[in-house]
Design a protein around this motif. Structure first.
Motif, PDB file in Angstrom:
ATOM      1  N   LEU A  29       0.822  -1.213   0.000  1.00 22.07           N
ATOM      2  CA  LEU A  29       0.000   0.000   0.000  1.00 22.07           C
ATOM      3  C   LEU A  29       0.855   1.262   0.000  1.00 22.07           C
ATOM      4  N   VAL A  30       2.134   1.123  -0.316  1.00 26.35           N
ATOM      5  CA  VAL A  30       3.029   2.275  -0.281  1.00 26.35           C
ATOM      6  C   VAL A  30       2.510   3.347  -1.223  1.00 26.35           C
ATOM      7  N   GLY A  31       2.399   4.539  -0.685  1.00 29.52           N
ATOM      8  CA  GLY A  31       1.915   5.678  -1.432  1.00 29.52           C
ATOM      9  C   GLY A  31       1.986   6.903  -0.556  1.00 29.52           C
ATOM     10  N   PHE A  32       1.230   7.913  -0.909  1.00 28.64           N
ATOM     11  CA  PHE A  32       1.222   9.140  -0.110  1.00 28.64           C
ATOM     12  C   PHE A  32      -0.105   9.863  -0.280  1.00 28.64           C
ATOM     13  N   TRP A  33      -0.448  10.645   0.742  1.00 32.57           N
ATOM     14  CA  TRP A  33      -1.612  11.505   0.659  1.00 32.57           C
ATOM     15  C   TRP A  33      -1.214  12.765  -0.084  1.00 32.57           C
ATOM     16  N   ALA A  34      -1.930  13.083  -1.134  1.00 34.08           N
ATOM     17  CA  ALA A  34      -1.705  14.309  -1.889  1.00 34.08           C
ATOM     18  C   ALA A  34      -2.846  15.269  -1.584  1.00 34.08           C
ATOM     19  N   ASP A  35      -2.507  16.399  -0.995  1.00 34.89           N
ATOM     20  CA  ASP A  35      -3.482  17.461  -0.765  1.00 34.89           C
ATOM     21  C   ASP A  35      -3.606  18.222  -2.079  1.00 34.89           C
ATOM     22  N   LEU A  36      -4.740  18.099  -2.734  1.00 33.53           N
ATOM     23  CA  LEU A  36      -4.905  18.676  -4.069  1.00 33.53           C
ATOM     24  C   LEU A  36      -4.703  20.184  -4.086  1.00 33.53           C
ATOM     25  N   GLU A  37      -4.958  20.834  -2.960  1.00 37.08           N
ATOM     26  CA  GLU A  37      -4.794  22.286  -2.901  1.00 37.08           C
ATOM     27  C   GLU A  37      -3.324  22.699  -2.915  1.00 37.08           C
ATOM     28  N   ASP A  38      -2.421  21.746  -2.722  1.00 38.07           N
ATOM     29  CA  ASP A  38      -0.985  22.044  -2.758  1.00 38.07           C
ATOM     30  C   ASP A  38      -0.445  22.117  -4.182  1.00 38.07           C
ATOM     31  N   TYR A  39      -1.259  21.792  -5.164  1.00 35.02           N
ATOM     32  CA  TYR A  39      -0.800  21.737  -6.544  1.00 35.02           C
ATOM     33  C   TYR A  39      -1.458  22.843  -7.358  1.00 35.02           C
ATOM     34  N   ALA A  40      -0.689  23.429  -8.257  1.00 34.75           N
ATOM     35  CA  ALA A  40      -1.209  24.524  -9.088  1.00 34.75           C
ATOM     36  C   ALA A  40      -2.295  24.039 -10.042  1.00 34.75           C
ATOM     37  N   ASP A  41      -2.152  22.795 -10.533  1.00 35.76           N
ATOM     38  CA  ASP A  41      -3.113  22.267 -11.484  1.00 35.76           C
ATOM     39  C   ASP A  41      -2.950  20.749 -11.574  1.00 35.76           C
ATOM     40  N   TYR A  42      -3.727  20.154 -12.431  1.00 39.08           N
ATOM     41  CA  TYR A  42      -3.719  18.703 -12.624  1.00 39.08           C
ATOM     42  C   TYR A  42      -2.340  18.211 -13.053  1.00 39.08           C
ATOM     43  N   ASP A  43      -1.737  18.889 -14.004  1.00 39.22           N
ATOM     44  CA  ASP A  43      -0.427  18.463 -14.508  1.00 39.22           C
ATOM     45  C   ASP A  43       0.627  18.466 -13.413  1.00 39.22           C
ATOM     46  N   ASP A  44       0.601  19.471 -12.560  1.00 39.47           N
ATOM     47  CA  ASP A  44       1.533  19.556 -11.430  1.00 39.47           C
ATOM     48  C   ASP A  44       1.310  18.374 -10.476  1.00 39.47           C
ATOM     49  N   PHE A  45       0.049  18.041 -10.237  1.00 39.44           N
ATOM     50  CA  PHE A  45      -0.309  16.918  -9.373  1.00 39.44           C
ATOM     51  C   PHE A  45       0.210  15.598  -9.948  1.00 39.44           C
ATOM     52  N   ILE A  46      -0.068  15.345 -11.221  1.00 35.73           N
ATOM     53  CA  ILE A  46       0.359  14.092 -11.854  1.00 35.73           C
ATOM     54  C   ILE A  46       1.880  13.996 -11.889  1.00 35.73           C
ATOM     55  N   LYS A  47       2.542  15.093 -12.175  1.00 37.91           N
ATOM     56  CA  LYS A  47       4.008  15.108 -12.201  1.00 37.91           C
ATOM     57  C   LYS A  47       4.566  14.672 -10.852  1.00 37.91           C
ATOM     58  N   VAL A  80      -8.682  11.471 -11.554  1.00 39.34           N
ATOM     59  CA  VAL A  80      -8.943  12.713 -10.820  1.00 39.34           C
ATOM     60  C   VAL A  80      -9.304  13.744 -11.883  1.00 39.34           C
ATOM     61  N   ASP A  81     -10.471  14.332 -11.755  1.00 40.39           N
ATOM     62  CA  ASP A  81     -10.955  15.284 -12.755  1.00 40.39           C
ATOM     63  C   ASP A  81     -10.034  16.508 -12.794  1.00 40.39           C
ATOM     64  N   PRO A  82      -9.456  16.814 -13.948  1.00 43.27           N
ATOM     65  CA  PRO A  82      -8.578  17.984 -14.047  1.00 43.27           C
ATOM     66  C   PRO A  82      -9.274  19.297 -13.699  1.00 43.27           C
ATOM     67  N   ASP A  83     -10.606  19.345 -13.846  1.00 41.05           N
ATOM     68  CA  ASP A  83     -11.346  20.569 -13.528  1.00 41.05           C
ATOM     69  C   ASP A  83     -11.498  20.803 -12.024  1.00 41.05           C
ATOM     70  N   LEU A  84     -11.074  19.849 -11.198  1.00 42.43           N
ATOM     71  CA  LEU A  84     -11.130  20.068  -9.742  1.00 42.43           C
ATOM     72  C   LEU A  84     -10.365  21.321  -9.342  1.00 42.43           C
ATOM     73  N   TRP A  85      -9.318  21.651 -10.083  1.00 39.75           N
ATOM     74  CA  TRP A  85      -8.534  22.838  -9.733  1.00 39.75           C
ATOM     75  C   TRP A  85      -9.305  24.115 -10.016  1.00 39.75           C
ATOM     76  N   ASP A  86     -10.250  24.094 -10.952  1.00 40.16           N
ATOM     77  CA  ASP A  86     -11.133  25.252 -11.142  1.00 40.16           C
ATOM     78  C   ASP A  86     -11.990  25.443  -9.898  1.00 40.16           C
ATOM     79  N   PHE A  87     -12.480  24.347  -9.348  1.00 37.96           N
ATOM     80  CA  PHE A  87     -13.256  24.402  -8.107  1.00 37.96           C
ATOM     81  C   PHE A  87     -12.382  24.891  -6.948  1.00 37.96           C
TER      82      PHE A  87
END
Length: 182
Positions: A29-47, A80-87
């Motif tokens: 189960l190795v992974g990490f919690w990603a706080d979506l608000e810490d990323y400028a956009d979807y591409d930054d998150f995926i990177k 993860v919907d890329p439009d979440l960052w618009d929200f």
């Protein structure tokens, strides 16, 4: 980012636990919690996700659990919907309206349409239907003073029954939030 073997509690209301199908299928189960608000956009998150899982040749990201303020399928196991960052970029008051509207909106709406409808259809908040009716009638140009001088009383229950076909509401705490249903 801190790797974990067990999925801990998220740190924010819009978070995704990011693992990979490869690790999961190998029993990890190795992974990490990603706080979506810490990323400028979807591409930054995926990177960032791909960088974290760079120990795999071609990591296939798996969103194993998540928390999202919105009702709907804007986050799934493999998307993860890329439009979440618009929200996430909305002002807090606008964000609250969209969150509330997501409770009654068509679950098949795109996030873009959800934001647009919530904004266009929001009709205010009141502690009860009578207050909503008074504001509605005032906006329609009713002269309450003239009605009262003539001894005319408003049938608030009947008026609400009539308006109910054109308005939906969501009660949160002691407040009703009203939305036009058309």
């Amino acid at each position: 980012m801190q790797a974990t073997q067990t999925i801990q509690e998220p740190q924010s209301q819009n978070s995704v636990y990011v693992g990979t199908y490869g690790k999961y299928n190998a029993g990890s189960l190795v992974g990490f919690w990603a706080d979506l608000e810490d990323y400028a956009d979807y591409d930054d998150f995926i990177k960032d996700c791909l960088e974290f899982h760079s120990d795999e040749a071609d990591p296939e990201l798996m969103f194993q659990t998540w928390q999202c303020e919105l009702s709907g399928d804007y986050i799934t196991e493999c998307h993860v919907d890329p439009d979440l960052w618009d929200f996430l970029d909305l002002e807090d008051c606008q964000k609250e309206i969209v969150i509330i509207y997501s409770e009654i909106a068509d679950g098949d709406l795109s996030l873009e349409d959800l934001i647009e409808q919530a904004t266009e259809r929001y009709a205010g908040c009141h502690t009860n239907h009578d207050e909503f009716i008074i504001e509605y009638l005032e906006n329609m140009g009713f002269d309450f003073d003239a009605l009262y001088r003539c001894g005319v009383a408003i049938d608030y229950d009947g008026t609400w029954r009539t308006l109910r076909s054109d308005y939906d509401f969501v009660r949160i705490g002691l407040t009703n939030h009203y939305f036009r249903s058309y």
